[in-house]
Enzyme design. Structure first.
Site, PDB file in Angstrom:
ATOM      1  N   CYS B 117     -16.608  -1.357 -15.143  1.00  0.00           N
ATOM      2  CA  CYS B 117     -15.627  -1.578 -16.204  1.00  0.00           C
ATOM      3  C   CYS B 117     -14.975  -2.904 -15.837  1.00  0.00           C
ATOM      4  O   CYS B 117     -14.107  -2.949 -14.963  1.00  0.00           O
ATOM      5  CB  CYS B 117     -14.599  -0.448 -16.249  1.00  0.00           C
ATOM      6  SG  CYS B 117     -13.290  -0.778 -17.454  1.00  0.00           S
ATOM      7  N   CYS B 120     -11.062  -3.012 -16.482  1.00  0.00           N
ATOM      8  CA  CYS B 120     -10.110  -2.157 -15.762  1.00  0.00           C
ATOM      9  C   CYS B 120     -10.855  -1.179 -14.891  1.00  0.00           C
ATOM     10  O   CYS B 120     -11.399  -1.552 -13.854  1.00  0.00           O
ATOM     11  CB  CYS B 120      -9.165  -1.469 -16.737  1.00  0.00           C
ATOM     12  SG  CYS B 120      -7.852  -0.546 -15.920  1.00  0.00           S
ATOM     13  N   SER B 121     -10.945   0.077 -15.324  1.00  0.00           N
ATOM     14  CA  SER B 121     -11.451   1.108 -14.427  1.00  0.00           C
ATOM     15  C   SER B 121     -12.051   2.293 -15.173  1.00  0.00           C
ATOM     16  O   SER B 121     -12.073   3.396 -14.634  1.00  0.00           O
ATOM     17  CB  SER B 121     -10.311   1.602 -13.542  1.00  0.00           C
ATOM     18  OG  SER B 121      -9.257   2.047 -14.374  1.00  0.00           O
ATOM     19  N   CYS B 122     -12.486   2.104 -16.430  1.00  0.00           N
ATOM     20  CA  CYS B 122     -13.040   3.228 -17.184  1.00  0.00           C
ATOM     21  C   CYS B 122     -14.230   3.808 -16.421  1.00  0.00           C
ATOM     22  O   CYS B 122     -15.036   3.067 -15.866  1.00  0.00           O
ATOM     23  CB  CYS B 122     -13.448   2.783 -18.584  1.00  0.00           C
ATOM     24  SG  CYS B 122     -12.025   2.273 -19.546  1.00  0.00           S
TER      25      CYS B 122
END
Lengths: 105, 212
Positions: B117, B120-122
């Site tokens: 991602c 971000c951090s999906c």
């Protein structure tokens, strides 16, 4: 460096070697995560609000803050923006918590 | 930052807590406490509800993803469903359906898939738990899309030149799960035995499933 990019938009930019780092999450970090999930479920926070508030952090803050520090900042900003929590009551409560300092529980 | 926290090789199943954060009341920790208390005072949530949510999160581990992969390796109809409709496949196994669209991508002799991602951090948290620090790090997010083979090499993973490497960039609304190649020599293995070979990193695509 492309000046039109937000600091979060880092795909493809030069960076260092990946270190397979991880840590067990501290209870406070899990609670931040839990607050995000609960507020989403109660329709008081959307993933877009969370992201907008994270992505509006300045480059310096973005890089200095840890992951869940960015999250609690963004959750809190969203609650202020929605009028769920006021800046005044938040400031007072943070001061109380700091004065109490019982280890965070 | 996460980059500073190195994996302690002597303790393979426990990782250190972030230094100075579990026992020091930083400004951000004070903010978490203040916000949580205000939400409880306003009867938006309760201490018990927060505790139960933390427990639910602790129960989401890569073992869930491992069961899904093992089923896909064992049952051609399930594999087809997983690749067509990941959420329906999870539901069919009695797992959480997940809040966001799940896209399963299958590794073959010709294709190796990796997930990131960049923004971000999906991450498919309902199948893998919370993402590791490196997945959220600047170095991984920046470089895996421009130089995936080098990044895979940093995980000790070498994909042959006869296979293409596909990198999938997750979004807030779509999560990817890599279906690793089934290891050789596992004919006749039960699903539970197969599931033990499926690691978190194999489902992110930075490594392969374990050889038995």
């Amino acid at each position: 460096m492309n000046t039109f990019r937000g600091v979060h938009d880092m795909g493809g930019l030069p960076a260092g070697e990946v270190v397979a780092s991880e840590h067990d999450f501290a209870l406070w970090e899990k609670r931040v995560d839990a607050l995000m999930v609960l507020l989403s479920r109660k329709n008081l926070l959307t993933v877009d609000e969370l992201r907008r508030n994270i992505e509006s952090l300045g480059a310096d803050a973005y890089d200095k803050m840890s992951y869940y520090e960015r999250w609690i900042y963004a959750i809190t900003q969203t609650l202020i923006q929605r009028g769920v929590v006021s800046i005044d009551e938040l400031g007072r409560r943070i001061a109380e918590v700091q004065a109490r300092d019982d280890g965070g529980n | 930052m996460s980059e500073h926290h190195h994996h302690d090789e002597s303790v393979p199943h426990r990782h250190p807590l972030r230094a100075d954060q579990d026992d020091t009341l930083t400004y951000w920790r004070a903010m978490e406490i203040a916000v949580r208390e205000l939400l409880i005072d306003k009867e938006i949530t309760t201490a018990d509800e927060v505790r139960r949510e933390v427990e639910a999160m602790d129960n989401r581990t890569p073992a869930h993803g491992g069961r899904v992969i093992a089923r896909a390796w064992s049952d051609p109809d399930f594999r087809k469903l997983l690749l067509e409709d990941g959420n329906a496949a999870c539901e069919a196994m009695g797992l959480e359906r997940g809040l966001y669209k799940l896209v399963a991508v299958e590794n073959t002799d010709k294709v190796h898939n990796v997930v990131v991602c960049t923004l971000c951090s999906c991450y498919p948290r309902f199948l893998l738990g919370l993402p590791p620090d490196w997945y959220k790090s600047r170095n991984y997010r920046s470089r895996v899309i421009s130089d995936p083979r080098a990044v895979l090499g940093e995980f000790g993973t070498v994909v042959g030149d006869d296979a293409v490497v596909r990198v999938h960039d997750s979004t807030a609304d779509m999560r990817y799960l890599v279906v690793p190649k089934r290891p050789s020599g596992t004919e006749g293995f039960s699903e539970s035995k197969l599931a033990e070979l499926v690691t978190r990193d194999a489902m992110i695509g930075v490594s392969f499933a374990r050889q038995p």
